[in-house]
Design an enzyme around this catalytic site. Structure first.
Site, mmCIF file in Angstrom:
data_model
loop_
_atom_site.group_PDB
_atom_site.id
_atom_site.type_symbol
_atom_site.label_atom_id
_atom_site.label_comp_id
_atom_site.label_asym_id
_atom_site.label_seq_id
_atom_site.Cartn_x
_atom_site.Cartn_y
_atom_site.Cartn_z
ATOM 1 N N GLU A 154 0.854 -1.187 0.000
ATOM 2 C CA GLU A 154 0.000 0.000 0.000
ATOM 3 C C GLU A 154 0.889 1.235 0.000
ATOM 4 O O GLU A 154 1.758 1.389 0.862
ATOM 5 C CB GLU A 154 -0.923 0.041 1.222
ATOM 6 C CG GLU A 154 -1.862 1.255 1.177
ATOM 7 C CD GLU A 154 -2.734 1.404 2.407
ATOM 8 O OE1 GLU A 154 -3.791 2.043 2.303
ATOM 9 O OE2 GLU A 154 -2.342 0.893 3.489
ATOM 10 N N GLU A 197 4.960 4.664 3.675
ATOM 11 C CA GLU A 197 4.445 5.915 4.242
ATOM 12 C C GLU A 197 5.618 6.873 4.464
ATOM 13 O O GLU A 197 6.652 6.484 5.000
ATOM 14 C CB GLU A 197 3.729 5.629 5.567
ATOM 15 C CG GLU A 197 3.250 6.844 6.318
ATOM 16 C CD GLU A 197 2.373 7.764 5.482
ATOM 17 O OE1 GLU A 197 2.700 8.968 5.429
ATOM 18 O OE2 GLU A 197 1.387 7.291 4.891
ATOM 19 N N ASP A 257 10.085 7.493 0.053
ATOM 20 C CA ASP A 257 9.445 8.180 -1.067
ATOM 21 C C ASP A 257 8.910 7.174 -2.076
ATOM 22 O O ASP A 257 9.672 6.348 -2.595
ATOM 23 C CB ASP A 257 10.473 9.112 -1.725
ATOM 24 C CG ASP A 257 9.864 10.025 -2.766
ATOM 25 O OD1 ASP A 257 8.713 9.800 -3.195
ATOM 26 O OD2 ASP A 257 10.561 10.974 -3.170
ATOM 27 N N ASP A 269 -3.196 12.013 -1.962
ATOM 28 C CA ASP A 269 -3.281 13.466 -2.085
ATOM 29 C C ASP A 269 -3.614 13.813 -3.535
ATOM 30 O O ASP A 269 -2.914 13.386 -4.452
ATOM 31 C CB ASP A 269 -1.935 14.084 -1.694
ATOM 32 C CG ASP A 269 -2.018 15.597 -1.505
ATOM 33 O OD1 ASP A 269 -2.797 16.249 -2.240
ATOM 34 O OD2 ASP A 269 -1.290 16.127 -0.653
ATOM 35 N N LYS A 303 -3.574 21.335 -8.243
ATOM 36 C CA LYS A 303 -3.003 22.361 -9.119
ATOM 37 C C LYS A 303 -2.229 21.717 -10.270
ATOM 38 O O LYS A 303 -1.482 20.749 -10.064
ATOM 39 C CB LYS A 303 -2.098 23.295 -8.324
ATOM 40 C CG LYS A 303 -2.853 24.121 -7.282
ATOM 41 C CD LYS A 303 -1.935 25.065 -6.529
ATOM 42 C CE LYS A 303 -2.727 25.878 -5.501
ATOM 43 N NZ LYS A 303 -1.862 26.805 -4.730
ATOM 44 N N ASP A 345 -12.083 9.859 -2.907
ATOM 45 C CA ASP A 345 -13.333 10.603 -2.841
ATOM 46 C C ASP A 345 -13.288 11.812 -3.766
ATOM 47 O O ASP A 345 -14.263 12.547 -3.877
ATOM 48 C CB ASP A 345 -13.594 11.083 -1.410
ATOM 49 C CG ASP A 345 -12.576 12.154 -1.012
ATOM 50 O OD1 ASP A 345 -11.365 11.862 -1.056
ATOM 51 O OD2 ASP A 345 -12.994 13.283 -0.670
ATOM 52 N N THR A 376 -10.703 2.747 4.581
ATOM 53 C CA THR A 376 -9.651 3.523 5.214
ATOM 54 C C THR A 376 -10.311 4.523 6.160
ATOM 55 O O THR A 376 -11.535 4.680 6.178
ATOM 56 C CB THR A 376 -8.821 4.289 4.176
ATOM 57 O OG1 THR A 376 -9.602 5.378 3.660
ATOM 58 C CG2 THR A 376 -8.390 3.383 3.029
ATOM 59 N N GLU A 377 -9.481 5.240 6.940
ATOM 60 C CA GLU A 377 -10.021 6.252 7.839
ATOM 61 C C GLU A 377 -10.778 7.320 7.042
ATOM 62 O O GLU A 377 -11.878 7.740 7.410
ATOM 63 C CB GLU A 377 -8.892 6.899 8.646
ATOM 64 C CG GLU A 377 -8.146 5.949 9.571
ATOM 65 C CD GLU A 377 -6.968 5.261 8.878
ATOM 66 O OE1 GLU A 377 -6.877 5.318 7.628
ATOM 67 O OE2 GLU A 377 -6.142 4.660 9.588
ATOM 68 N N TYR A 378 -10.180 7.775 5.938
ATOM 69 C CA TYR A 378 -10.816 8.796 5.115
ATOM 70 C C TYR A 378 -12.094 8.270 4.470
ATOM 71 O O TYR A 378 -13.101 8.967 4.380
ATOM 72 C CB TYR A 378 -9.850 9.281 4.028
ATOM 73 C CG TYR A 378 -8.761 10.185 4.534
ATOM 74 C CD1 TYR A 378 -9.058 11.396 5.153
ATOM 75 C CD2 TYR A 378 -7.422 9.849 4.371
ATOM 76 C CE1 TYR A 378 -8.064 12.232 5.615
ATOM 77 C CE2 TYR A 378 -6.418 10.688 4.832
ATOM 78 C CZ TYR A 378 -6.733 11.877 5.446
ATOM 79 O OH TYR A 378 -5.747 12.705 5.898
#
Length: 216
Positions: free
Chosen positions: A46, A71, A98, A120, A124, A156, A196-198
């Site tokens: 992941e 992570e 990374d 993320d 932009k 989302d 997931t949490e989100y």
């Protein structure tokens, strides 16, 4: 989202190098076999694990599979590590590094599945190259995944989802599953879905969850 720095998490991570690889040297091969109790099991990764609910649940449900949580944030790595140690999950490793260097951290064609959960969106235009579904990242994933492997992606963010569909398609990937409202139109997938949490937060508000599965 960047988490508030937690000194205890930094100390915990530093005290457990057997469970967390921190900023490994891209030029030096990682001996993953020595890091898992059962090294010959399938491997799933992941990228961007956050607090780790998804990857921890996966590891608990599937002891026959090895998992790596990638992570960048030390605090997030510490939160994952705390649960890993408490649960005794010897099939879960944490790599703090990374994602752009992912194919330097794993042997070629090592992984069966790669998960991208609520990355993320970098909305932009000038930040396009930072999106985890940008073509350079896809090349990295192709190097890491087995020829029979695939990517599973959830978000989302409608803009990121549209961009990702275009990016994967332009790269020549093949779609196995696409949903613009995962929780309401794909019961066969949701039955085995791990939030997931989100995801839990956004779904509770009635926001649609976008998802796709694709292979090279």
């Amino acid at each position: 989202m960047r988490l508030r720095n937690k000194p205890w998490a930094v100390e915990l991570v530093n005290n457990h190098p057997e469970s967390v690889l921190q900023d490994p040297d891209p030029g030096k091969a990682i001996d993953w076999h020595s890091r898992f109790a059962k090294p010959d099991q399938p491997l799933e990764i992941e990228v961007g694990s956050g607090k780790g609910n998804f990857i921890i649940t996966k590891a608990k449900q599937h002891p026959e599979i090895n998992y790596v949580a990638v992570e960048l944030q030390t605090t997030a790595a510490g939160i994952i590590l705390r649960t890993k140690l408490a649960e005794g999950l010897d099939n879960l490793q944490i790599l703090r590094g990374d994602a752009a260097l992912l194919d330097s951290f794993f042997p070629q064609h090592a992984a069966d599945v790669l998960y991208l959960n609520f990355s993320d969106p970098w909305p932009k235009t000038r930040h396009e190259k930072r999106r985890l579904t940008y073509k350079s990242f896809l090349q990295t994933y192709q190097n890491v995944l087995k020829e029979t492997g695939h990517i599973e992606f959830k978000t989302d963010n409608a803009g990121l989802f549209s961009y990702s569909l275009m990016s994967l398609n332009n790269y020549g990937m093949h779609f196995d599953f696409v949903s613009v409202d995962l929780h309401h139109e794909a019961p066969e997938i949701v039955a085995n879905n791990i939030e997931t949490e989100y995801e839990h937060k956004f779904a509770a508000k009635g926001n649609p969850i976008y998802a796709l599965h694709a292979h090279f």
